[in-house]
Write an enzyme that holds these catalytic residues in place. Structure first.
Site, PDB file in Angstrom:
ATOM      1  N   LYS A  67       1.039  -1.171   0.096  1.00  0.00           N
ATOM      2  CA  LYS A  67       0.200  -0.034  -0.273  1.00  0.00           C
ATOM      3  C   LYS A  67       0.903   1.339   0.359  1.00  0.00           C
ATOM      4  O   LYS A  67       0.706   2.032  -0.608  1.00  0.00           O
ATOM      5  CB  LYS A  67      -0.844  -0.187   1.405  1.00  0.00           C
ATOM      6  CG  LYS A  67      -1.718   1.601   1.575  1.00  0.00           C
ATOM      7  CD  LYS A  67      -2.891   0.577   2.285  1.00  0.00           C
ATOM      8  CE  LYS A  67      -3.498   1.910   2.739  1.00  0.00           C
ATOM      9  NZ  LYS A  67      -4.145   1.783   3.808  1.00  0.00           N
ATOM     10  N   HIS A  71       1.058   4.216  -2.860  1.00  0.00           N
ATOM     11  CA  HIS A  71       0.744   5.661  -2.906  1.00  0.00           C
ATOM     12  C   HIS A  71       1.258   6.614  -2.677  1.00  0.00           C
ATOM     13  O   HIS A  71       0.927   7.724  -2.462  1.00  0.00           O
ATOM     14  CB  HIS A  71      -0.723   5.126  -1.474  1.00  0.00           C
ATOM     15  CG  HIS A  71      -1.614   4.880  -0.971  1.00  0.00           C
ATOM     16  ND1 HIS A  71      -1.750   3.379  -1.446  1.00  0.00           N
ATOM     17  CD2 HIS A  71      -2.610   4.906  -1.467  1.00  0.00           C
ATOM     18  CE1 HIS A  71      -2.844   2.571  -1.655  1.00  0.00           C
ATOM     19  NE2 HIS A  71      -3.991   4.319  -1.660  1.00  0.00           N
ATOM     20  N   HIS A  82      -3.036   0.638  -9.236  1.00  0.00           N
ATOM     21  CA  HIS A  82      -3.597  -0.229  -8.578  1.00  0.00           C
ATOM     22  C   HIS A  82      -5.124  -0.230  -8.263  1.00  0.00           C
ATOM     23  O   HIS A  82      -6.102   0.585  -9.114  1.00  0.00           O
ATOM     24  CB  HIS A  82      -3.312  -0.418  -6.758  1.00  0.00           C
ATOM     25  CG  HIS A  82      -3.844   0.956  -5.988  1.00  0.00           C
ATOM     26  ND1 HIS A  82      -2.761   1.998  -6.040  1.00  0.00           N
ATOM     27  CD2 HIS A  82      -4.968   1.371  -5.441  1.00  0.00           C
ATOM     28  CE1 HIS A  82      -4.036   3.124  -5.280  1.00  0.00           C
ATOM     29  NE2 HIS A  82      -4.802   2.615  -4.946  1.00  0.00           N
ATOM     30  N   GLN A 100     -15.993  10.546   8.659  1.00  0.00           N
ATOM     31  CA  GLN A 100     -14.664  11.471   8.456  1.00  0.00           C
ATOM     32  C   GLN A 100     -14.199  10.729   8.726  1.00  0.00           C
ATOM     33  O   GLN A 100     -14.052   9.997   9.879  1.00  0.00           O
ATOM     34  CB  GLN A 100     -15.259  12.230   8.795  1.00  0.00           C
ATOM     35  CG  GLN A 100     -13.965  13.442   9.084  1.00  0.00           C
ATOM     36  CD  GLN A 100     -14.170  14.728  10.397  1.00  0.00           C
ATOM     37  OE1 GLN A 100     -14.741  14.380  11.174  1.00  0.00           O
ATOM     38  NE2 GLN A 100     -14.030  15.811  10.048  1.00  0.00           N
ATOM     39  N   LYS A 105      -5.260   9.098   9.627  1.00  0.00           N
ATOM     40  CA  LYS A 105      -5.076   8.178   8.765  1.00  0.00           C
ATOM     41  C   LYS A 105      -3.433   9.340   7.579  1.00  0.00           C
ATOM     42  O   LYS A 105      -3.724  10.274   7.541  1.00  0.00           O
ATOM     43  CB  LYS A 105      -6.108   8.561   7.283  1.00  0.00           C
ATOM     44  CG  LYS A 105      -7.665   8.563   8.438  1.00  0.00           C
ATOM     45  CD  LYS A 105      -7.039   6.107   7.764  1.00  0.00           C
ATOM     46  CE  LYS A 105      -6.999   6.301   6.668  1.00  0.00           C
ATOM     47  NZ  LYS A 105      -7.747   4.511   6.012  1.00  0.00           N
ATOM     48  N   CYS A 117     -14.274   3.450   1.671  1.00  0.00           N
ATOM     49  CA  CYS A 117     -13.048   3.051   0.650  1.00  0.00           C
ATOM     50  C   CYS A 117     -11.618   2.457   1.044  1.00  0.00           C
ATOM     51  O   CYS A 117     -11.228   3.095   1.990  1.00  0.00           O
ATOM     52  CB  CYS A 117     -13.086   4.842   0.028  1.00  0.00           C
ATOM     53  SG  CYS A 117     -13.809   5.983   0.583  1.00  0.00           S
ATOM     54  N   SER A 118     -11.756   1.844   0.345  1.00  0.00           N
ATOM     55  CA  SER A 118     -10.403   0.876  -0.083  1.00  0.00           C
ATOM     56  C   SER A 118      -9.967   1.105  -0.973  1.00  0.00           C
ATOM     57  O   SER A 118     -10.370   0.967  -1.986  1.00  0.00           O
ATOM     58  CB  SER A 118     -10.503   0.139   1.753  1.00  0.00           C
ATOM     59  OG  SER A 118      -9.527  -0.735   2.362  1.00  0.00           O
ATOM     60  N   GLU A 180      -3.728   9.656  -4.655  1.00  0.00           N
ATOM     61  CA  GLU A 180      -4.516   8.120  -5.283  1.00  0.00           C
ATOM     62  C   GLU A 180      -4.193   7.896  -6.418  1.00  0.00           C
ATOM     63  O   GLU A 180      -4.460   8.929  -7.061  1.00  0.00           O
ATOM     64  CB  GLU A 180      -5.788   7.754  -4.280  1.00  0.00           C
ATOM     65  CG  GLU A 180      -5.893   7.522  -3.179  1.00  0.00           C
ATOM     66  CD  GLU A 180      -5.592   6.344  -3.126  1.00  0.00           C
ATOM     67  OE1 GLU A 180      -5.012   5.095  -3.798  1.00  0.00           O
ATOM     68  OE2 GLU A 180      -5.892   6.105  -1.938  1.00  0.00           O
ATOM     69  N   GLU A 182      -6.014   5.085  -9.083  1.00  0.00           N
ATOM     70  CA  GLU A 182      -6.635   3.553  -8.535  1.00  0.00           C
ATOM     71  C   GLU A 182      -7.772   3.750  -9.984  1.00  0.00           C
ATOM     72  O   GLU A 182      -8.211   4.534 -10.724  1.00  0.00           O
ATOM     73  CB  GLU A 182      -7.828   4.195  -7.354  1.00  0.00           C
ATOM     74  CG  GLU A 182      -7.063   3.901  -5.915  1.00  0.00           C
ATOM     75  CD  GLU A 182      -8.198   4.140  -5.094  1.00  0.00           C
ATOM     76  OE1 GLU A 182      -7.840   3.889  -4.416  1.00  0.00           O
ATOM     77  OE2 GLU A 182      -9.659   4.777  -5.787  1.00  0.00           O
TER      78      GLU A 182
END
Length: 259
Positions: A67, A71, A82, A100, A105, A117-118, A180, A182
């Site tokens: 990850k 990112h 990805h 939120q 994060k 979202c993941s 990101e 994606e």
């Protein structure tokens, strides 16, 4: 938020990114002295070891990378792409559950966004080259992350109740270091659920109507994730209007929307 102009192919990705494993399964350990992650929350650093599915521009899996690798903006700007998903969960009153993101994060902290979202992971059950298989993989990942982030029991969000609408290919920076890039699978589910936020992931969660969400967008004190604003500005409110009538006409798109 335009996507990379360079053609994203397996050959280019393997050449440019030695950290990409051409197989999907496997660990991607983040070194404890990793300078990129210095000063961040310990649990969020651990999650940076998760195995994301690296793609070509047509959503065909090439391999996997951590990850963290996926990112970093320096990798994104060279074309590393990805697979991801975004869940929009509505209750029986057709109110949308927002979250939120926690301050802990690493990417997009403190921002409001859709329910969850993941990323599907490079593990059995969440991968797939064919669209139908990939959709089932993101459904499993969505069920897993709704539990992990919001404490929503899997039995309240059955796999078959997630409706796949479309895929969007987008690129967005979070700050100078992270971002990101994606191909994001959009899932809608209608369910009345129990939820209890994991404070390391989510600092607040609430249901909103269309008008309430539009009012939130007018509040300059609130920040929203770029993919959520993108989906809202182009598609969400139209889908919302058709939740109980003919949502089927919007489902199972095969073409990737480039945004």
């Amino acid at each position: 938020m335009s996507t990379s102009t360079q053609t994203i192919t397996a050959e280019n990705v393997i050449r440019l990114f030695p950290d990409v494993n051409p197989s999907l399964a496997g660990a991607h350990k983040v070194p404890q002295d990793d300078r990129d992650l210095a000063g961040y929350d310990e649990e969020q650093i651990r999650l940076m070891e998760e195995v994301c599915i690296v793609l070509d521009e047509n959503d065909v899996p090439i391999g996997s990378a951590s990850k963290k690798v996926c990112h970093l903006m320096k990798n994104i700007d060279e074309g590393l792409l990805h697979r991801a998903f975004s869940v929009f969960l509505f209750n029986s009153d057709n109110r949308l559950l927002l979250q939120q993101r926690a301050s802990e994060k690493i990417t997009f902290p403190d921002m409001w966004t859709n329910t969850c979202c993941s990323h599907p992971l490079g593990i059995p059950g969440e991968t797939g080259s064919e669209l139908s298989e990939a959709v089932q993989g993101v459904r499993r990942a969505a069920q897993r992350k709704l539990d992990q982030e919001l404490g929503i029991p899997a039995k309240q969000v059955p796999l078959d109740d997630f409706r796949f609408l479309t895929r969007i290919h987008y690129k967005a920076p979070s700050d100078g270091k992270w971002g990101e890039h994606e191909i994001d699978y959009i899932l809608i589910i209608k369910a009345d659920v129990d939820h209890q936020a994991n404070p390391n992931e989510v600092q607040d969660a609430k249901y909103v109507s269309q008008d309430e969400l539009k009012s939130m967008f007018q509040d300059s004190s609130l920040k929203f994730t770029p993919w959520f604003k993108l989906i809202c500005n182009t598609m969400l409110f139209e889908w919302w209007d058709h939740l109980d009538t003919d949502l089927d006409r919007y489902t199972n798109e095969t073409q990737i929307r480039r945004m």
